[in-house]
Scaffold this active site. Structure first.
Site, mmCIF file in Angstrom:
data_model
loop_
_atom_site.group_PDB
_atom_site.id
_atom_site.type_symbol
_atom_site.label_atom_id
_atom_site.label_comp_id
_atom_site.label_asym_id
_atom_site.label_seq_id
_atom_site.Cartn_x
_atom_site.Cartn_y
_atom_site.Cartn_z
ATOM 1 N N ASP A 384 0.537 -1.127 -0.078
ATOM 2 C CA ASP A 384 0.299 -0.305 0.079
ATOM 3 C C ASP A 384 0.741 0.900 -0.628
ATOM 4 O O ASP A 384 0.464 1.871 -0.669
ATOM 5 C CB ASP A 384 -0.714 0.278 1.108
HETATM 6 P P1 NAP Z 1 0.925 -3.852 3.276
HETATM 7 O O1 NAP Z 1 0.359 -2.897 2.273
HETATM 8 O O2 NAP Z 1 -0.174 -4.787 4.041
HETATM 9 O O3 NAP Z 1 1.286 -5.517 1.831
HETATM 10 C C1 NAP Z 1 2.655 -6.502 2.112
HETATM 11 C C2 NAP Z 1 2.579 -6.975 1.426
HETATM 12 O O4 NAP Z 1 3.952 -7.497 1.827
HETATM 13 C C3 NAP Z 1 1.629 -7.852 0.690
HETATM 14 O O5 NAP Z 1 1.156 -7.277 -0.348
HETATM 15 C C4 NAP Z 1 2.175 -9.108 0.725
HETATM 16 O O6 NAP Z 1 2.588 -9.809 -0.782
HETATM 17 C C5 NAP Z 1 4.046 -8.864 1.231
HETATM 18 N N1 NAP Z 1 4.578 -10.073 1.839
HETATM 19 C C6 NAP Z 1 3.708 -10.614 3.019
HETATM 20 N N2 NAP Z 1 4.004 -11.363 3.865
HETATM 21 C C7 NAP Z 1 5.164 -11.154 3.156
HETATM 22 C C8 NAP Z 1 6.496 -12.170 3.650
HETATM 23 N N3 NAP Z 1 7.170 -13.640 4.045
HETATM 24 N N4 NAP Z 1 7.735 -12.181 2.420
HETATM 25 C C9 NAP Z 1 8.027 -11.687 1.474
HETATM 26 N N5 NAP Z 1 6.568 -10.735 1.601
HETATM 27 C C10 NAP Z 1 5.454 -10.505 2.408
HETATM 28 O O7 NAP Z 1 1.947 -3.340 3.692
HETATM 29 P P2 NAP Z 1 2.465 -2.265 4.286
HETATM 30 O O8 NAP Z 1 3.012 -1.788 3.166
HETATM 31 O O9 NAP Z 1 3.825 -2.115 4.742
HETATM 32 O O10 NAP Z 1 1.226 -1.376 4.310
HETATM 33 C C11 NAP Z 1 1.166 -0.796 5.790
HETATM 34 C C12 NAP Z 1 -0.668 -0.662 5.653
HETATM 35 O O11 NAP Z 1 -0.652 -1.639 6.540
HETATM 36 C C13 NAP Z 1 -1.328 0.541 5.312
HETATM 37 O O12 NAP Z 1 -2.085 0.647 4.449
HETATM 38 C C14 NAP Z 1 -1.604 1.006 6.391
HETATM 39 O O13 NAP Z 1 -2.301 2.187 6.365
HETATM 40 C C15 NAP Z 1 -2.066 0.114 7.429
HETATM 41 N N6 NAP Z 1 -1.391 -0.086 8.723
HETATM 42 C C16 NAP Z 1 -0.553 0.079 9.391
HETATM 43 C C17 NAP Z 1 -0.104 0.190 10.722
HETATM 44 C C18 NAP Z 1 1.134 1.223 11.140
HETATM 45 O O14 NAP Z 1 0.507 1.821 11.945
HETATM 46 N N7 NAP Z 1 1.830 1.527 10.401
HETATM 47 C C19 NAP Z 1 -1.150 0.020 11.954
HETATM 48 C C20 NAP Z 1 -2.225 -0.629 10.558
HETATM 49 C C21 NAP Z 1 -2.288 -1.481 9.824
HETATM 50 P P3 NAP Z 1 1.956 -11.303 -0.484
HETATM 51 O O15 NAP Z 1 0.881 -12.081 0.298
HETATM 52 O O16 NAP Z 1 1.971 -11.598 -2.658
HETATM 53 O O17 NAP Z 1 3.335 -12.011 -0.149
#
Ligand code: NAP
Length: 457
Positions: A384
């Site tokens: 994201d």
């Molecule tokens: P993300 O959008 O959740 O994407 C994570 C990606 O990691 C997934 O597409 C997944 O694809 C891949 N993945 C998962 N396990 C893996 C592994 N073992 N090895 C390689 N790839 C792996 O993560 P992000 O870009 O960090 O974004 C964070 C999201 O979480 C945002 O939408 C944010 O708003 C939300 N959020 C953030 C917080 C905060 O405070 N930081 C709290 C709650 C929610 P595959 O399944 O294809 O591997």
């Protein structure tokens, strides 16, 4: 003042100073560990000091509470890093429940004889505490995937929320003017408990961090109000610090996620609007050896970690690869998005654990202007936070959310296991762009293999 009271006030003073220093330490990754230890020592001092409270007549119930609290607290403290957000939500729920229960007990003991200021603070404490308890439990259930993460909405939701808020405020004011009417007091609690649920259920996945820090703020303010009711200085200080730091964090996170504060303050926020246009095309797969050559001959490489790095526990492997590249003369930077991962500072904590120097970490605003001159941007389990739809597609549910603009780099390599979506559940057009190569596999094993492959180049 008796000796016991002197000890009590002295430990409260020490605890308050430690809380302030602890919070100050947490503002910088280098001093965060020390800050955490100071805050924990402050809490220990406050708890120990309270044991000297002159109104304690028996330690039996305190001991029982200590045993029950430890039995619950120790196992939930041992959850993996990836479950930390829901654990934090549970802590908020327990803290707010404790504040509410203290308020109810005070009302049962003193009834209507408390004076208007104490009554006002007590009502505020119980109201905020109750809605934070249920709100935090719902947040924990959503984060633990016990409930569906997408917004749960129904017709007339805003009207119901408004009526509930008005009923809660009405009960509060009615009770202040007629303190003997316990029904208004308990009516206010019931409204607050339901309001907490309704406040969080319509919130979409991408907004959850804002909710968490806002609930943290509510729990802190509720504790501060408890401090006024009990004439307890350390609770007032710690609660106010917690309340306002949580509130400031909410504002900062709102900015990072492009949500307005008005949205946050009036609840019902986070309902995902717009449509996912669903990027299509072919994802270009790249081989480990190709990526190793690209990295080894690059001038500058930027690593962009995300949630996948945390689940794979790949931070040490990233650091190792970074070291090897630096030894070859490649410039290595780590780009940190404020909401990457699942909690504020998630990536900073993991990279600090792997001894990545703080000077190599770049915030989104610092790294974005450098990306067009970056040879390879390596996205490690992020999705994201690098989704260009947020910038380019006004219809996207995450439109306007600032992103790390990796698609502007000369080349992008995405490390992920497959075609899994990110937290928001949206497709990411980055993966279909010609500039992007997909290196499939668990991030840790891909990085470990890359270390070996780069050494052979
Ligand atoms: P993300 O959008 O959740 O994407 C994570 C990606 O990691 C997934 O597409 C997944 O694809 C891949 N993945 C998962 N396990 C893996 C592994 N073992 N090895 C390689 N790839 C792996 O993560 P992000 O870009 O960090 O974004 C964070 C999201 O979480 C945002 O939408 C944010 O708003 C939300 N959020 C953030 C917080 C905060 O405070 N930081 C709290 C709650 C929610 P595959 O399944 O294809 O591997």
């Amino acid at each position: 003042m008796s000796n016991a009271q002197y000890i009590l006030e002295a430990t409260y003073l020490v605890a308050s100073i430690l809380f302030v220093l602890g919070l100050k330490g947490l503002s910088h990754p280098d001093s965060a560990r020390r800050g955490m230890i100071m805050a924990a020592c402050g809490m220990a001092a406050a708890v120990l000091g309270t044991l000297f409270h002159p109104e304690i007549v028996s330690y039996t119930w305190i001991l029982i509470g200590l045993v029950i609290g430890s039995a619950i607290g120790i196992p939930i403290a041992m959850v993996p890093m990836t479950a930390m957000p829901q654990r934090t939500a549970l802590s908020h729920a327990f803290g707010a429940l404790a504040a509410s229960m203290v308020g109810v007990a005070e009302y049962i003991i003193h009834g209507a004889n408390m004076g208007p200021i104490k009554m006002g603070a007590l009502g505020f404490e119980v109201m905020l505490g109750s809605l934070t308890t249920t709100g935090s439990l719902i947040a924990a259930a959503k984060l633990q995937e016990l409930m569906r993460g997408t917004p749960i909405q129904f017709k007339g939701q805003h009207l119901v929320n408004l009526l509930l808020a008005l009923s809660m405020a009405g009960c509060y004011i009615g009770w202040l003017t007629h303190p003997g009417m316990a029904v208004l007091f308990y009516g206010m609690i019931a409204c607050a408990l339901i309001f907490g649920v309704l406040l969080v259920v319509p919130i979409g996945a991408a907004d959850m961090p804002v909710v968490m820090s806002l609930l943290n703020s509510y729990a802190g303010l509720s504790s501060a109000a408890t401090g006024f009711v009990l004439s307890n200085n350390v609770l007032i200080i710690a609660g106010t610090l917690d309340g306002f730091s949580g509130f400031i964090l909410s504002i900062l996170m709102c900015r990072a996620m492009n949500r307005s504060m008005a949205n946050v303050l009036f609840g019902g926020f986070g309902a995902v609007v717009g449509t996912d246009t669903g990027a299509t095309g072919t994802m270009r797969e790249v081989s480990l050896d190709d990526v190793a050559v690209q990295l080894a001959y690059a001038n500058q490489v930027v690593f962009v970690p995300g949630y996948g790095m945390a689940t794979a526990q790949a931070q040490h492997a990233v650091r190792e690869l970074g070291n090897i590249l630096e030894e070859r003369g490649v410039g290595v930077k780590y780009a940190i998005h404020p909401v990457a991962g699942r909690m504020p500072g998630h990536m900073n904590v993991l990279l600090a654990e792997a001894n990545v120097p703080y000077s190599s970490l770049y915030e989104m605003e610092q790294i974005n202007p450098e990306l067009p001159s970056t040879d390879v941007a390596v996205v490690i389990g992020a999705n994201d936070v690098v989704n260009p739809d947020a910038r380019d597609n006004p219809q996207s549910p995450i439109a306007g959310m600032p992103i790390i603009e990796v698609d502007r780099a000369k080349s992008v390599v995405v490390l992920k296991r497959g075609k899994g979506k990110g937290f928001s559940g949206l497709e990411n057009p980055l993966f279909f762009k010609p500039v992007t190569g997909m290196l499939y596999g668990d991030a840790k094993s891909s990085l470990t293999s890359l270390v070996q492959a780069v050494q052979k180049v």
